[in-house]
Design a protein around this motif. Structure first.
Motif, short mmCIF file in Angstrom:
data_model
loop_
_atom_site.label_atom_id
_atom_site.label_comp_id
_atom_site.label_asym_id
_atom_site.label_seq_id
_atom_site.Cartn_x
_atom_site.Cartn_y
_atom_site.Cartn_z
N LYS B 175 1.08 -1.23 -0.05
CA LYS B 175 -0.21 0.01 -0.12
C LYS B 175 0.97 0.95 0.31
O LYS B 175 0.53 2.49 -1.19
CB LYS B 175 -0.92 0.16 1.33
CG LYS B 175 -1.84 1.38 1.61
CD LYS B 175 -2.29 1.14 2.82
CE LYS B 175 -3.26 2.16 3.25
NZ LYS B 175 -4.10 1.44 4.03
N LEU B 178 2.40 2.14 -3.46
CA LEU B 178 1.74 2.68 -4.45
C LEU B 178 1.58 3.71 -3.85
O LEU B 178 1.17 4.78 -5.33
CB LEU B 178 -0.26 1.88 -3.90
CG LEU B 178 -0.96 2.83 -6.02
CD1 LEU B 178 -0.47 2.24 -6.51
CD2 LEU B 178 -2.16 1.79 -4.87
N ILE B 179 1.03 4.54 -2.87
CA ILE B 179 1.10 5.72 -2.72
C ILE B 179 2.57 6.49 -2.96
O ILE B 179 2.27 7.52 -3.85
CB ILE B 179 1.09 5.76 -0.61
CG1 ILE B 179 -0.39 5.78 -0.16
CG2 ILE B 179 1.26 7.34 -0.78
CD1 ILE B 179 -0.59 5.33 1.31
N THR B 182 2.98 7.10 -6.41
CA THR B 182 1.58 7.80 -6.90
C THR B 182 1.95 9.25 -6.96
O THR B 182 1.41 10.28 -7.28
CB THR B 182 0.20 7.70 -6.37
OG1 THR B 182 -0.53 6.43 -6.30
CG2 THR B 182 -0.89 8.42 -7.11
N ASN B 186 1.62 11.81 -9.41
CA ASN B 186 0.40 13.48 -9.06
C ASN B 186 0.20 13.29 -7.84
O ASN B 186 -0.95 12.21 -7.62
CB ASN B 186 -1.06 12.48 -9.58
CG ASN B 186 -1.30 14.23 -9.90
OD1 ASN B 186 -1.54 15.04 -9.70
ND2 ASN B 186 -2.76 13.78 -11.03
N ARG B 188 -1.03 15.69 -6.31
CA ARG B 188 -1.95 15.81 -5.59
C ARG B 188 -3.79 14.96 -5.17
O ARG B 188 -4.21 14.68 -4.41
CB ARG B 188 -2.95 16.95 -6.69
CG ARG B 188 -4.07 17.79 -6.36
CD ARG B 188 -3.77 18.82 -7.52
NE ARG B 188 -5.25 18.82 -8.28
CZ ARG B 188 -6.38 19.46 -7.35
NH1 ARG B 188 -6.52 20.02 -5.80
NH2 ARG B 188 -7.48 19.53 -8.09
N ALA B 189 -3.50 13.57 -6.08
CA ALA B 189 -3.98 12.59 -6.32
C ALA B 189 -3.85 12.37 -5.06
O ALA B 189 -5.17 11.52 -3.66
CB ALA B 189 -3.54 11.68 -7.17
N VAL B 190 -3.09 12.37 -4.50
CA VAL B 190 -2.80 11.20 -2.61
C VAL B 190 -2.68 12.61 -1.65
O VAL B 190 -3.20 12.17 -0.96
CB VAL B 190 -1.27 10.93 -2.33
CG1 VAL B 190 -0.21 10.86 -0.92
CG2 VAL B 190 -0.89 10.11 -3.82
N ASP B 191 -2.32 13.67 -2.25
CA ASP B 191 -2.97 15.15 -1.26
C ASP B 191 -4.53 14.42 -0.81
O ASP B 191 -4.63 15.10 -0.09
CB ASP B 191 -1.60 16.55 -1.25
CG ASP B 191 -2.83 17.32 -0.62
OD1 ASP B 191 -2.99 17.40 0.75
OD2 ASP B 191 -3.00 18.42 -1.33
N MET B 192 -5.29 14.06 -2.08
CA MET B 192 -6.50 14.89 -1.80
C MET B 192 -6.82 14.06 -1.24
O MET B 192 -8.54 13.61 -0.23
CB MET B 192 -7.43 14.22 -3.36
CG MET B 192 -7.30 16.27 -3.47
SD MET B 192 -8.38 17.38 -2.82
CE MET B 192 -6.87 19.13 -3.08
N LYS B 193 -6.34 12.80 -0.59
CA LYS B 193 -6.35 11.91 0.54
C LYS B 193 -6.38 11.84 1.78
O LYS B 193 -6.50 11.00 2.90
CB LYS B 193 -6.55 10.49 -0.21
CG LYS B 193 -6.36 9.82 -1.52
CD LYS B 193 -7.13 8.70 -1.67
CE LYS B 193 -7.93 7.88 -2.82
NZ LYS B 193 -8.14 7.25 -3.57
N GLY B 194 -5.62 12.72 2.13
CA GLY B 194 -5.57 13.60 3.40
C GLY B 194 -3.96 12.87 3.89
O GLY B 194 -3.71 12.67 5.10
N ILE B 195 -3.11 12.05 2.77
CA ILE B 195 -2.58 11.05 3.32
C ILE B 195 -0.68 12.87 2.77
O ILE B 195 -0.77 13.26 1.96
CB ILE B 195 -2.00 10.53 2.68
CG1 ILE B 195 -3.00 9.27 2.46
CG2 ILE B 195 -0.26 9.92 2.50
CD1 ILE B 195 -2.84 7.72 1.59
N ARG B 313 0.21 23.33 -2.64
CA ARG B 313 -1.53 23.10 -2.86
C ARG B 313 -1.78 23.83 -3.14
O ARG B 313 -1.97 24.62 -2.74
CB ARG B 313 -2.18 22.41 -1.29
CG ARG B 313 -2.87 22.13 -1.08
CD ARG B 313 -3.60 21.88 -0.06
NE ARG B 313 -3.72 20.71 0.18
CZ ARG B 313 -4.61 20.28 1.41
NH1 ARG B 313 -4.20 20.93 2.27
NH2 ARG B 313 -3.91 18.68 2.33
#
Ligand SMILES: Nc1ncnc2c1ncn2[C@@H]1O[C@H](COP(=O)(O)OP(=O)(O)O)[C@@H](O)[C@H]1O
Ligand SMILES: [Mg+2]
Lengths: 520, 314
Positions: B175, B178-179, B182, B186, B188-195, B313
């Motif tokens: 896991k 993969l993060i 990512t 990109n 942002r894709a991870v930031d938007m999951k709050g990581i 951000r």
């Protein structure tokens, strides 16, 4: 367009989301001003507003991606204050952003499960894939889960975004202008997916600036104007006209009144044009198009199908491999004429897609930008010096006509908002003596008033014998003012149609490349 | 002479030494792979390796424990990578500028410390220690040809090869991997999951420092047995080139490292045989190989899209 999606809301359900007096500022700009509205459980609630009205900002505040300055948010009856999207996700809120947030080289499965708490420390990709396939079946989504998402069509990328939200089983889904990049058929699929979500008990907030979409799918609609809520009204009982009045703040006539113009000989002729992308792949293959004097040829297509390269070739910043472009009696692909200056001096005006990088100089003032490229014309210069008085009076007039929001002709253009940047370019371009106008999404980012002002200037150009090639992804725009519509897909022209002899669905099919058509 | 050169056991010994040379850069390249996969371009591998080489040597020399040296090298590499992480990720200084700073700092620092500890180097001879000896795996090392090629190396070489598997497993089967991937494409894709992007990138850089430190220790503790100024001689740069040549994939990076290890081994053999080529050519070898690696890997199909871009951000 087509039938309404049948949604049967439970009427007396309590709101799943209530926003009270939410305010969000960026510096001195108030993006959301005391916004209050609520979304009923199991409803589709539209947020309708023009570009810059504050819709995305509001959605991000609800999703925890942005922190409001003031106000309260209640979700499922409890007050919440998310410090990160993770909190929102945990509570059951999902969001599909206005612009794709995908990792291009990775496949749909990886994009969907990344960072999800439900996956274990070790990934079981086969199991995840099965789970996602089941979701696809449940919602009728057809999607290749194994190829890198960069190779998927724009529509399919949108399904990946939606699956990202559905994967975590949401109760409230925020969709920020999800239809902007979709063909009409894809919009229909999206709406039927939304219909299924609602049946499953999911509440949906759909952000849009398109009235027919609001009429098509929503139960209620909240109208935002300049950061403030104008009103929240039930969709049933309203019409496009009544919503438009709320949106714009006055009665508005959406019809473009075109007088009959007899088309003249071709103003612009493109024959067998083949152009490469930067990476050497084919951007345009054997493209042939004519734009006659007095007509608007709308070039419809999902972005990335060669439009950008066509634009660049026409204005003289990209080389062609093969083919001819004739205009003003000159074959412009010749070495001596294929540069921006020569082409502009022959009477080609252009409005680029990326206004700030291609059309303006950020540090220059509004008035300097307004005469960019015209600095040698006798109206604005005397010998080697510029006639600042003439420039200033021209600038003041343009600012007024186009309603450019600026502190004045001397403000650096980089400080203006997106919509106002477009107005500066348009004001400049339509002030030139024009034989051909090539405009890329001319109304993108403009509010309705400005859009129709631009259209009226276009009509004036037509009356003066110019021809207009309008490249646009927005079928509303294409159908609104084109005389003929050409569709581009994968670098080829799929067909050219008279606007009165074709409907949106047909154009949508060609945009998706489903039918090849003989063109002359 | 050339006949001799082409003899079978000579070839085997060249290949065996290719594996040895390859593992030095393999450590550093695998570390850099993790860093770059997180979207950070760390060009200070050379400096981090140099720091590890010195720390490994000093601790190994005084404690007379090679393993203690290895651990210290890893820690020292990590410590100096903190500087890079602070500059490049926390303060978002340009990543190239941050790298240069660390390289210059490490070159000066290692030389300064070495001369402070051994002020009499030169007149008293160069301090040295006994490097790792080959760990002949019972039975397997007896197999003809393969025995010497694969099963007669010092322990660090086996660890490096094993790391390829671990890194591959981490990137593609966990896991967290993969993060990390990512974030490199990109964020942002991870930031938007709050990581936290910062947390991941800083951790990646620290790991890169650790691996570069290990690579440095392999030079001083695994073969040279001494420390001299600039002993890494461009191998940190070669590691970066190998990541490019290996298209940011662990398996291909292994082959790339072995390939360049082979060239390195070949040039040493040529030198040992006294074949007359200008010695400057040998000194230039890692740099020439870097050019070759970048040239061969220039398509960069696997390059992370966000590589070198600080995350802000919007
Ligand atoms: N991060 C930001 N910094 C500064 N201004 C912003 C930022 N995000 C949005 N804005 C401004 O806030 C206003 C509302 O923007 P947005 O919410 O994106 O509108 P909409 O989605 O309705 O088009 C615009 O004027 C925009 O320029
Ligand atoms: Mg928006």
């Amino acid at each position: 367009m087509t039938d309404n999606v049948v949604v049967t809301p439970r009427n007396e359900a309590p709101p799943i989301l209530a926003v009270e007096h939410l305010t969000k500022t960026f510096g001195s700009l108030v993006a959301n001003d005391q916004v209050s509205f609520s979304v009923k459980q199991g409803h589709v609630h539209c947020l309708l507003g023009e570009n810059g009205a504050g819709k995305s900002t509001l959605a991000k505040c609800i999703y925890g991606a942005s922190r409001p300055d003031a106000g309260r948010i209640y979700f499922k009856g409890r007050e919440v204050a998310f410090s990160s999207p993770r909190d929102a996700i945990r509570m059951g809120i999902g969001m599909v952003h206005q612009h794709f947030v995908l990792a291009d080289p990775m496949n749909a499965v990886e994009n969907i499960i990344v960072g999800e708490e439900s996956t274990g420390a070790l990934l079981n990709l086969q199991a995840e894939k099965k789970k996602i396939q089941a979701l696809c079946e449940q919602y009728g989504i057809v999607l290749d889960l194994d190829t890198p998402v960069a190779q998927l069509s724009v529509g399919q990328q949108q399904w990946v975004e939606i699956l990202k939200a559905l994967y975590v089983s949401v109760d409230l889904l925020l969709l920020d202008e999800p239809t902007a990049v979709l063909t009409p058929q894809e919009v229909q699929s999206l709406f039927s997916i939304i219909g299924k979500m609602v049946i499953d008990g999911i509440s949906v907030i759909l952000i849009t600036h398109k009235l027919h979409e609001v009429m098509n799918i929503s139960n209620e609609v909240t109208i935002l104007r300049k950061g403030k809520v104008v009103d929240t009204v039930p969709t049933r009982g309203n019409t496009k006209a009544s919503l438009a009045r709320l949106l714009v703040g006055r009665d508005f006539d959406f019809n473009v009144h075109k007088e009959k113009i007899d088309f003249g000989p071709p103003a612009l002729e493109i024959k067998g044009l083949t152009v490469l992308r930067d990476n050497g792949s084919l951007a345009l293959q054997d493209v042939s198009l004519n734009v006659r004097q007095g007509e608007i040829l709308g070039l419809a297509g999902v972005s990335g199908n060669g439009q950008a390269e066509l634009f660049e070739t026409l204005v003289g910043v990209r080389k062609a491999e093969k083919g001819k472009i004739r205009f003003a009696g000159v074959e412009i692909l010749k070495e001596s004429t294929h540069n921006p200056e020569a082409i502009a001096s022959l009477g080609l005006a252009s409005v680029p897609q990326d206004r700030l990088r291609q059309g303006l100089i950020e540090e220059f003032t509004v008035q300097e930008n307004l005469i960019l490229g015209l600095q040698d014309s006798p109206s604005y210069s005397r010998g080697v010096s510029l006639n600042w008085k003439a420039i200033k009076s021209f600038a003041s007039q343009a600012i007024q006509q186009f309603e450019i929001k600026t502190t004045g002709p001397l403000q650096p253009v980089g400080q203006l908002s997106g919509g106002n940047l477009q107005k500066v370019i348009l004001a400049r371009e339509v002030s030139k003596p024009i034989k051909v106008m090539v405009a890329s999404s001319p109304s993108r980012g403009l509010d309705i008033g400005a859009t129709y002002y631009v259209y009226s200037r276009f009509l004036e150009l037509l009356r003066n014998g110019a021809g207009i090639l309008m490249i646009s992804e927005d079928l509303d725009e294409i159908f609104n003012i084109s005389d003929r519509i050409a569709v581009i897909y994968n670098g080829r022209i799929m067909g050219v149609f008279d606007v009165h002899e074709v409907d949106r669905e047909t154009i949508g099919l060609y945009m998706a490349g489903l039918e090849e058509h003989e063109h002359s | 002479m050339f006949n001799e050169f082409l003899q079978a056991d000579m070839l085997i010994s060249i290949f065996a030494s290719a594996v040895r040379m390859g593992t030095i850069v393999l450590f550093a390249a695998l570390g850099e792979l993790i860093v770059e996969r997180s979207g950070v371009l760390n060009l200070s591998v050379e400096g981090m390796m140099l720091t590890g080489a010195l720390a490994g040597f000093l601790v190994g020399y005084f404690s007379e424990s090679l393993w203690l040296g290895v651990v210290s090298a890893a820690l020292a590499g990590m410590l100096i990578s903190v500087i890079f992480a602070l500059l490049a990720i926390v303060f978002q200084v340009d990543q190239t500028v941050s790298s240069l700073t660390v390289n210059i700092f490490a070159a000066g620092l290692t030389f300064f410390i070495y001369r402070t500890v051994f002020p009499d180097v030169g007149s008293q001879g160069t301090p040295n220690l006994v490097p790792f000896s080959a760990l002949k795996i019972p039975y397997l090392s007896q197999i003809p040809v393969l025995g010497e090629l694969l099963f007669s190396h010092h322990a660090m070489a086996y660890i490096a090869l094993f790391m390829v598997l671990i890194i591959w497993f981490y990137l593609y089967r966990t896991k967290s991997g993969l993060i990390l991937r990512t974030i490199g494409e990109n964020p942002r894709a991870v930031d938007m999951k709050g990581i936290s992007i910062t947390l991941y990138r800083v951790s990646a850089v620290l790991f890169g420092g650790l691996m570069a430190g290990l690579a440095g220790s392999v030079i001083t503790l695994g073969s040279a047995g001494v420390f001299v100024a600039d002993i890494t001689a461009g191998r940190g740069w070669l590691a970066i080139a190998i990541v490019i040549f290996g298209d940011w994939k662990p398996g291909r990076i292994l082959w790339a490292a072995l390939f360049f290890g082979f060239i390195d081994a070949l040039q040493m053999q040529v030198q040992a045989l006294g074949i007359k080529l200008p010695f400057q050519l040998f000194l230039a070898m890692p740099y020439i190989m870097t050019v070759i690696a970048v040239f061969l890997g220039r398509r960069r199909a696997g390059a992370p899209i966000a590589l070198g871009t600080p995350y802000v951000r919007e």
